[in-house]
Write a protein that holds these residues in place. Structure first.
Motif, PDB file in Angstrom:
ATOM      1  N   VAL A 149      13.626  -2.362 -21.653  1.00  0.00           N
ATOM      2  CA  VAL A 149      13.959  -2.267 -22.432  1.00  0.00           C
ATOM      3  C   VAL A 149      15.401  -0.914 -22.638  1.00  0.00           C
ATOM      4  CG1 VAL A 149      13.902  -0.159 -24.592  1.00  0.00           C
ATOM      5  CG2 VAL A 149      11.998  -1.539 -24.555  1.00  0.00           C
ATOM      6  N   ALA A 150      15.247  -0.315 -21.341  1.00  0.00           N
ATOM      7  CA  ALA A 150      16.906   0.034 -20.807  1.00  0.00           C
ATOM      8  C   ALA A 150      17.245  -0.066 -20.257  1.00  0.00           C
ATOM      9  CB  ALA A 150      16.174   1.043 -19.404  1.00  0.00           C
ATOM     10  N   ASP A 151      18.137  -1.567 -19.931  1.00  0.00           N
ATOM     11  CA  ASP A 151      18.131  -2.714 -19.633  1.00  0.00           C
ATOM     12  C   ASP A 151      19.262  -3.396 -20.880  1.00  0.00           C
ATOM     13  OD1 ASP A 151      18.126  -1.869 -17.190  1.00  0.00           O
ATOM     14  OD2 ASP A 151      17.222  -4.083 -16.574  1.00  0.00           O
ATOM     15  N   LEU A 167      21.958   2.150 -34.803  1.00  0.00           N
ATOM     16  CA  LEU A 167      20.745   2.005 -34.944  1.00  0.00           C
ATOM     17  C   LEU A 167      20.124   2.848 -32.844  1.00  0.00           C
ATOM     18  CD1 LEU A 167      19.909  -1.951 -34.921  1.00  0.00           C
ATOM     19  CD2 LEU A 167      18.613   0.145 -36.520  1.00  0.00           C
ATOM     20  N   ALA A 168      18.630   3.923 -33.074  1.00  0.00           N
ATOM     21  CA  ALA A 168      18.832   4.219 -31.799  1.00  0.00           C
ATOM     22  C   ALA A 168      16.915   3.427 -31.678  1.00  0.00           C
ATOM     23  CB  ALA A 168      18.452   5.316 -31.801  1.00  0.00           C
ATOM     24  N   VAL A 169      16.720   4.064 -30.713  1.00  0.00           N
ATOM     25  CA  VAL A 169      15.012   3.162 -29.808  1.00  0.00           C
ATOM     26  C   VAL A 169      14.885   5.076 -29.813  1.00  0.00           C
ATOM     27  CG1 VAL A 169      13.682   1.724 -28.829  1.00  0.00           C
ATOM     28  CG2 VAL A 169      15.586   0.486 -29.743  1.00  0.00           C
ATOM     29  N   LEU A 170      13.523   5.353 -30.490  1.00  0.00           N
ATOM     30  CA  LEU A 170      12.716   6.077 -29.651  1.00  0.00           C
ATOM     31  C   LEU A 170      11.879   5.665 -27.635  1.00  0.00           C
ATOM     32  CD1 LEU A 170      11.789   9.236 -30.172  1.00  0.00           C
ATOM     33  CD2 LEU A 170       9.762   8.164 -30.498  1.00  0.00           C
ATOM     34  N   HIS A 171      12.775   6.666 -27.676  1.00  0.00           N
ATOM     35  CA  HIS A 171      12.279   6.429 -26.035  1.00  0.00           C
ATOM     36  C   HIS A 171      10.286   7.089 -25.773  1.00  0.00           C
ATOM     37  CE1 HIS A 171      11.849   5.983 -21.143  1.00  0.00           C
ATOM     38  NE2 HIS A 171      11.202   7.379 -21.362  1.00  0.00           N
ATOM     39  N   HIS A 178       5.244   3.160 -27.084  1.00  0.00           N
ATOM     40  CA  HIS A 178       6.238   2.926 -26.552  1.00  0.00           C
ATOM     41  C   HIS A 178       7.714   2.421 -25.861  1.00  0.00           C
ATOM     42  CE1 HIS A 178       1.869   2.429 -25.007  1.00  0.00           C
ATOM     43  NE2 HIS A 178       2.100   3.463 -24.173  1.00  0.00           N
ATOM     44  N   GLY A 179       8.084   1.730 -27.153  1.00  0.00           N
ATOM     45  CA  GLY A 179       9.199   1.197 -27.253  1.00  0.00           C
ATOM     46  C   GLY A 179       9.546  -0.023 -26.869  1.00  0.00           C
ATOM     47  N   GLU A 180       8.738  -0.610 -26.451  1.00  0.00           N
ATOM     48  CA  GLU A 180       9.332  -2.312 -26.527  1.00  0.00           C
ATOM     49  C   GLU A 180       9.530  -2.591 -27.734  1.00  0.00           C
ATOM     50  OE1 GLU A 180       6.887  -1.285 -22.023  1.00  0.00           O
ATOM     51  OE2 GLU A 180       6.641  -0.869 -24.125  1.00  0.00           O
ATOM     52  N   ARG A 181       8.391  -2.620 -28.565  1.00  0.00           N
ATOM     53  CA  ARG A 181       8.544  -3.454 -29.664  1.00  0.00           C
ATOM     54  C   ARG A 181       9.375  -2.852 -30.818  1.00  0.00           C
ATOM     55  NH1 ARG A 181       2.281  -2.520 -32.008  1.00  0.00           N
ATOM     56  NH2 ARG A 181       3.061  -0.528 -30.918  1.00  0.00           N
TER      57      ARG A 181
END
Length: 454
Positions: A278-280, A432-436, A413-416
Motif C-alpha cells: 500500500v505505501a509504495d 482521495l486519502a486512505v486510512l492507515h 487495515h488499508g489494503e482493500r
C-alpha cells in the motif's frame, strides 16, 4: 502406522479459505480431493512422501477455483472421481449415490449431498466397515453449511432445502467420523470465522447452529439470512470446471516488459495491476492502475474487480514473487497475463511516464472529511466510524458516483481501501486519502466508540 498418524494431509489455501486433501494410500499412491489448478503445495507434499496421485476426487463443480483434477489425470494418470450428475465433459469415473471405489485397502463411497450445488457429492472414506472420515466439500462445514445461491437467487431456497436434507444425512454418520470440508474460514462460499478447518460429526452436532435448527423452515431462514456477497468470477468457473480446465503443459511465466511496451499495451486496452504494498502504491503509481497488493487474498480481488478477458500488466516491487502472482491468477482462470514492468516504477518514470499519488492518513487526521467504508456488510455492521458511507468494494466500480468527494477510504487495515481508492481515482475522483489502519485504530486514536448496525 495407522491412518490417523498422518495419512491425511490437509492443504490449506488461506487466501480462498479452502482446504484440499492428499491421502497417502500406503502403497506409493495417493488420493487428492478438491485439488486446485495451483498444484504446487500438493506436489511438494506428494514429493516428500514419494507419492503418485492415483485418484483425484472433486466434491462439486467449484465456483471459486479451477479444479486440478484434469491436470492430475494428464500428469500422473490419475482417475478422476466425480458425480455423474455434474455431466463433466472430460474423461472421468461418474459416480452415483452409494457407488464405491476400491483405493487399494481403503474404500471411497459416494454420498449425494446436493445443496451447495445440484450435483454436490460427499465422499466417505472407509477402512473395511469403519468410517474414517467424510470429505464434505461445501455441504457440512465447520460451524455452518456452504451457501446455496451460486446458481442464482431464484434457486437459493430450493437448494437450501436440499442442503437441510444433506446435512441431516451426514449427521447420521457415527459421532467419531472425521469431517473434512473444503470450504473454511475466509471462503466466500460462506463459512464462519474460526481457526478450525476440520471437525467431527459429534462436534458439529454440539456446535453447529444449523444442525440444531428445529425444523427445515428455520434452517432455510438462518442459512439464507447469513449469506453475504461473493466475487463476480464465481459465475464463470462452474461451467469451465464442467468442461475441464485447459491442461498446462508448460511452466507458466510472467514476461518482462519495457516501459514502452507497457505504455503501448495500456493504449490498446490492457489494465495495469499494481501488486506492491500500500505505501509504495500511495507514493507513486501509473495513472489508472488498480492496486491489489500481493497477499493471500490477491486472487479473490483480481477475480472480483477485473474481467478475465482483459490483458493484464503487472507492476511489482523488489523481491515480489512472480510465480505467486501467476499461479494466483491461473487458479481462477485469468490467463491473459501480458507480463510485468521490468524495473518497476523506477523504469516507468525514467522513461518519462507520469505517476499519481494517493495520500495515506492516520486516524487523527481525518476529522472533517467524509469516510467511505468499503468492507463487507457484516464487517461494517459490527462496528464502523460514525457517519461513514458504506459501499462494498465489490460494488464500488458500478457505484462510484455514490462515493463522497474528497473521501477518506477505510477498510480493516488499508489494503482493500487502497484498491477502492485506485478504482475511484480511475473513475475521476480526486483528493482521495486512505486510512492507515482501520476503524479500531480510529476508535483508539479518538477515544470514541464505533457505531454498530447498518
Amino acid at each position: 502406522m495407522g491412518f490417523a498418524d498422518g495419512h491425511l494431509i490437509p492443504l490449506v489455501d488461506a487466501g480462498l479459505g479452502n482446504s484440499a486433501y492428499l491421502v497417502d494410500l500406503g502403497d506409493g499412491r495417493a488420493l487428492a480431493v478438491d485439488a486446485s489448478r495451483d498444484l504446487r503445495t500438493l506436489r511438494a507434499a506428494a514429493g516428500r512422501r514419494g507419492l503418485t496421485v492415483a485418484f483425484a476426487a472433486d466434491t462439486h463443480l467449484h465456483a471459486d477455483f479451477l479444479s486440478g483434477a484434469v491436470q492430475l489425470a494428464h500428469d500422473d494418470g490419475a482417475t478422476v472421481l466425480a458425480s455423474a450428475a455434474g455431466h463433466r465433459a472430460f474423461e472421468h469415473t461418474a459416480l452415483a449415490d452409494g457407488d464405491e471405489r476400491d483405493l487399494g485397502g481403503l474404500t471411497l463411497r459416494a454420498l449425494a449431498t446436493p445443496g451447495h450445488t445440484d450435483e454436490h457429492m460427499s465422499f466417505l472414506l472407509l477402512d473395511g466397515t469403519r468410517e474414517l472420515g467424510v470429505f464434505t466439500g461445501g455441504s457440512l462445514i465447520v460451524g455452518s453449511a456452504a451457501r446455496t445461491d451460486l446458481l442464482g437467487a431464484d434457486r437459493a431456497e430450493e437448494l437450501a432445502r436440499a442442503q437441510y436434507r444433506s446435512l441431516r444425512r451426514l449427521a447420521e454418520l457415527p459421532d467419531a467420523t472425521a469431517v473434512w470440508p473444503t470450504h473454511g474460514a475466509g471462503s466466500f462460499c460462506s463459512a464462519p470465522p474460526g481457526a478450525e478447518r476440520t471437525t467431527t460429526i459429534a462436534a458439529q452436532k454440539q456446535a453447529n447452529a444449523l444442525l440444531a435448527a428445529p425444523d427445515e423452515d428455520t434452517f432455510v431462514r438462518e442459512l439464507l439470512g447469513s449469506l453475504g456477497s461473493y466475487p463476480a468470477y464465481f459465475a464463470r468457473l462452474g461451467e469451465i470446471n464442467r468442461r475441464g480446465p485447459a491442461v498446462l503443459d508448460f511452466e507458466p511465466a510472467l514476461p518482462a516488459l519495457t516501459a514502452d511496451q507497457v505504455r503501448n499495451l495500456l493504449g490498446q486496452g490492457a489494465r495495469a495491476v499494481d501488486v506492491r504494498p500500500v505505501a509504495d502504491f500511495a507514493a507513486g503509481h501509473i495513472p489508472g492502475a488498480l492496486s491489489i497488493p500481493l497477499r493471500e487474498a490477491f486472487a479473490t480481488w483480481l477475480g472480483w474487480l477485473l474481467p478475465d478477458d482483459t490483458p493484464l500488466v503487472l507492476v511489482t516491487g523488489p523481491g515480489q514473487d512472480l510465480a505467486e502472482i501467476t499461479w494466483q491468477a491461473l487458479k481462477i482462470g485469468y490467463e491473459r497475463l501480458a507480463g510485468h514492468l521490468e524495473g518497476g516504477m523506477a523504469a516507468w518514470t525514467a522513461g518519462g511516464g507520469a505517476q499519481e499519488r494517493i495520500e495515506l492518513v492516520t486516524a487523527d487526521r481525518i476529522a472533517g472529511r467524509p469516510v467511505l467504508d468499503i468492507r463487507q456488510a457484516a464487517e461494517h455492521i459490527a462496528g464502523h466510524i460514525p457517519d461513514a458511507v458504506h459501499i462494498e468494494l465489490g460494488d464500488l466500480a458500478a457505484r462510484s458516483d455514490e462515493a463522497p468527494q474528497r473521501a477518506v477510504v477505510a477498510c480493516g487495515h488499508g489494503e482493500r481501501a487502497m484498491t477502492a481508492a485506485s478504482l475511484l481515482a480511475r473513475a475521476g475522483h480526486r483528493d482521495l486519502a486512505v486510512l492507515h489502519g482501520g476503524p479500531a485504530d480510529w476508535a483508539k486514536a479518538t477515544h470514541r466508540p464505533l457505531e454498530e448496525g447498518a
